[in-house]
Enzyme design. Structure first.
Site, PDB file in Angstrom:
ATOM      1  N   GLU A  84       0.814  -1.216   0.000  1.00 40.80           N
ATOM      2  CA  GLU A  84       0.000   0.000   0.000  1.00 40.80           C
ATOM      3  C   GLU A  84       0.848   1.267   0.000  1.00 40.80           C
ATOM      4  O   GLU A  84       0.322   2.365  -0.226  1.00 40.80           O
ATOM      5  CB  GLU A  84      -0.930   0.007   1.222  1.00 40.80           C
ATOM      6  CG  GLU A  84      -2.088  -0.977   1.140  1.00 40.80           C
ATOM      7  CD  GLU A  84      -3.054  -0.652   0.009  1.00 40.80           C
ATOM      8  OE1 GLU A  84      -3.151   0.527  -0.381  1.00 40.80           O
ATOM      9  OE2 GLU A  84      -3.709  -1.575  -0.498  1.00 40.80           O
ATOM     10  N   GLU A 115       8.080 -21.990   7.107  1.00 41.82           N
ATOM     11  CA  GLU A 115       8.303 -21.205   8.320  1.00 41.82           C
ATOM     12  C   GLU A 115       9.292 -21.872   9.276  1.00 41.82           C
ATOM     13  O   GLU A 115       9.867 -21.210  10.148  1.00 41.82           O
ATOM     14  CB  GLU A 115       6.995 -20.919   9.041  1.00 41.82           C
ATOM     15  CG  GLU A 115       6.371 -22.096   9.746  1.00 41.82           C
ATOM     16  CD  GLU A 115       5.173 -21.660  10.593  1.00 41.82           C
ATOM     17  OE1 GLU A 115       5.215 -21.897  11.808  1.00 41.82           O
ATOM     18  OE2 GLU A 115       4.209 -21.097  10.045  1.00 41.82           O
TER      19      GLU A 115
END
Length: 304
Positions: A84, A115
């Protein structure tokens, strides 16, 4: 290996021990009550967030970058904040970047085992040529995700500023951070589902960091995003509204100047308020480090 069951984020919340028997209304009210504690938890770590922002502003001023590193929900929150920044603040996509365990595909589908790969965390940062001007924020609700730990350890070895963002006290990743941020949000409504309150705290903290850093590097005038990337009709109208609001020009005049500047809102505002042509306005903005208030006053050394 540490016991996950001992982590606060993995504990059972006594307020929802009969979640499956609650009415929809009771579930919603309980969720809302619990969510209200997140902002209070974030407030407790504002001093650490402030230190982080100071480092990010320093990085931006010296050619450095802000990188978010995470896995699963934590990593996706980082992606959401990073992507953004270019449309909101007109920045390069490289300035604020997210690194997600498992790569871009992990944004939509879980990549099994990513992960847990500490070496992968280091490798993914190696590919980005981390240096001592960068700030790396490792995000993990549990505070022990190996991928994030590996990334922070590597970033520290490169001299980068390292920050951890977790939701447990004395998190493992805090040991690899120059600035540890531990937001203690407590047990989740749905036991262990850190996509709830923990993730909400991550979004709040990252929003605070990126937005405030942009304010402090001249991307905002008053409370307006004057460096936004005007890419569609809605944003053209928003740009015109901003120029009218700040300069008190009518819409037609504001639009004509915006067209002249190719919808560069900041440039249009400085042209109008400083009463100069486009080239001079651009020079004033550059001399003022991007700050409109300094450019208009012809005061590059003024307070930003």
């Amino acid at each position: 290996m540490e016991k996950l069951s001992l982590l606060t984020t993995e504990q059972s919340n006594p307020k929802t021990s009969r979640l499956d028997e609650m009415s929809i209304e009771d579930i919603l009210n309980t969720m809302n009550d619990e969510d209200q504690t997140v902002a209070l938890a974030v407030r407790q770590v504002i001093p650490q967030i402030e230190k982080t922002i100071e480092k990010v502003v320093e990085a931006f001023k010296n050619g450095g970058r802000l990188l978010y590193v995470g896995a699963g929900t934590s990593g996706r929150i980082g992606v959401m904040d990073a992507v953004e920044c270019p449309p909101t603040f007109g920045t390069s996509p490289a300035l604020v970047k997210a690194v997600l365990a498992g790569g871009k595909g992990a944004m939509y589908h879980a990549v099994e085992g990513a992960e847990d790969d500490e070496a992968l965390g280091a490798k993914d940062l190696t590919d980005l040529q981390i240096n001592n001007r960068d700030v790396i924020i490792g995000i993990a609700a549990s505070g022990r995700t190996p991928y994030v730990k590996g990334a922070l350890a590597y970033a520290r070895s490169c001299g980068a500023t390292t920050v951890s963002l977790s939701n447990n006290e004395a998190s493992i990743i805090s040991d690899y951070a120059d600035i540890p941020i531990e937001v203690i949000t407590g047990p989740e409504i749905l036991t262990g589902s850190t996509r709830l309150r923990a993730a909400t705290s991550h979004k709040m903290v990252l929003n605070m960091i990126s937005t405030t850093a942009m304010v402090k590097t001249g991307k905002v005038y008053q409370n307006l995003m004057v460096d936004l990337n005007v890419s569609n009709f809605k944003l053209r109208e928003r740009a015109k509204k901003m120029v009218c609001m700040i300069t008190e020009l009518d819409e037609n005049k504001a639009e004509s100047i915006l067209i002249e500047t190719e919808y560069n809102v900041k440039l249009a505002i400085v042209m109008i308020l400083a009463e100069v042509d486009k080239e001079t306005a651009q020079s004033l903005i550059e001399a003022a480090g991007g700050f409109v208030v300094k450019a208009v006053k012809h005061d590059p050394e003024g307070e930003g």
